[in-house]
Enzyme design. Structure first.
Site, PDB file in Angstrom:
ATOM      1  N   SER A 119      -4.353 -57.664 -48.513  1.00 16.02           N
ATOM      2  CA  SER A 119      -4.440 -58.875 -49.318  1.00 16.02           C
ATOM      3  C   SER A 119      -3.997 -60.118 -48.545  1.00 16.02           C
ATOM      4  CB  SER A 119      -3.574 -58.725 -50.574  1.00 16.02           C
ATOM      5  OG  SER A 119      -2.262 -58.338 -50.232  1.00 16.02           O
ATOM      6  N   GLU A 152     -12.989 -59.587 -52.582  1.00 13.47           N
ATOM      7  CA  GLU A 152     -13.058 -60.511 -51.448  1.00 13.47           C
ATOM      8  C   GLU A 152     -13.575 -59.756 -50.227  1.00 13.47           C
ATOM      9  OE1 GLU A 152      -9.763 -64.014 -51.710  1.00 13.47           O
ATOM     10  OE2 GLU A 152      -8.973 -62.020 -51.269  1.00 13.47           O
TER      11      GLU A 152
END
Length: 291
Positions: A119, A152
């Site tokens: 992340s 993402e």
């Protein structure tokens, strides 16, 4: 490239969620963890979560049975080498991720795509420790994976177009939405979200408001579904701190300095829901603020 088999490293919160959605989408999944208990717990959780989807009419019993039958577990990392796509979903520590890739690389097929669910950590830097930086990219799912729609996709400096397109096609098959992000610390979501959470912790640290008043203010005043401190507990305070450290180190800006109170909670082992204590105490019938 036609991806049919998915290898997942890590059976924790993110790994089991990724396995859940991949198996429901028809992929054969090989789920790896060093702990047999973690693998058993992941299979049990996926079964329960799919049963909840059945009860809500989201999937059928046949869907559930088929998905669970497509998941195989292993404690042997090298068995993932035969997968078309490998997703690393281990703890958010760069040294751990690098060690996993170094152990895995000699056993990969030539066409295997390597990805990380990180992340915040540099995709380019992680890719540089492998033999295939052009077939390496960030594949960042949101938590909880079965519920959240965004993924993402982050290219490293060497990631080629076929690799990106192959990962994009997987996201499309999952019925989720891909957002393309550049390889800067914390990418898009956490570059915006984590400083907000960190500022909420500073607001608590400086005595501007209590846990309850801060969370209520953001839920009722900004229409957020969860307050920032409640959300931090859900994510894991250790993960929040790790991401803030990546932002602070990578961008060299004092506005990303982790709040000392966040560091103190992590040092105390109060990591949020997963340890039953964070900004809230979860050991009773209802969560109670710890400050």
């Amino acid at each position: 490239m036609d991806i049919k088999t998915i290898g997942i490293v890590g059976a924790g919160q993110m790994g089991n969620g990724i396995a859940h959605v991949m198996s429901l989408a028809g992929y054969d999944v090989l789920l790896n963890d060093v702990s047999d208990d973690a693998l058993a717990a992941a299979m049990d959780l996926m079964s329960k979560n799919m049963a909840r989807q059945v009860s809500r009419g989201k999937i059928t019993e046949d869907d559930k049975a088929g998905a669970l039958s497509r998941i195989t577990t292993t404690q042997t990392l090298t068995e993932l080498g035969q997968s078309d796509l490998v997703i690393e979903a281990a703890t958010e520590r760069e040294a751990v991720k690098q060690a996993i890739f170094e152990d895995l690389v000699p056993h990969l097929q030539a066409h295997t795509i390597l990805t990380s669910n990180t992340s915040s950590i540099s995709i380019t830097r992680l890719a540089s420790r492998t033999d295939r930086p052009e077939k390496f990219m960030g594949f960042h799912f949101m938590n909880p994976v079965p519920v959240m729609q965004l993924v993402e996709l982050i290219r490293g400096i060497a990631t080629d177009e076929p690799t990106y397109n192959a990962c994009k096609s997987v996201v499309d098959k999952l019925g989720k939405t891909a957002a393309s992000a550049e390889d800067f610390p914390a990418f898009i979501v956490n570059r915006i979200l984590m400083p907000m959470i960190n500022e909420a912790v500073y607001t608590l640290y400086e005595g501007v408001g209590s846990v309850q008043s801060i969370d209520s203010s953001m839920k009722l005043g900004a229409n957020h579904p969860m307050g920032p401190l409640e959300l931090a507990d859900f994510i894991g305070l250790d993960t929040c701190l790790a991401i803030m450290n990546v932002l602070h180190d990578g961008l060299a800006d004092t506005k990303y300095r982790p709040c000392p109170l966040l560091t103190k909670y992590v040092e105390a082992g109060w990591l949020g829901r997963k340890t039953q204590r964070g900004f809230y105490d979860y050991r009773g019938e209802a969560p109670v603020p710890t400050r």
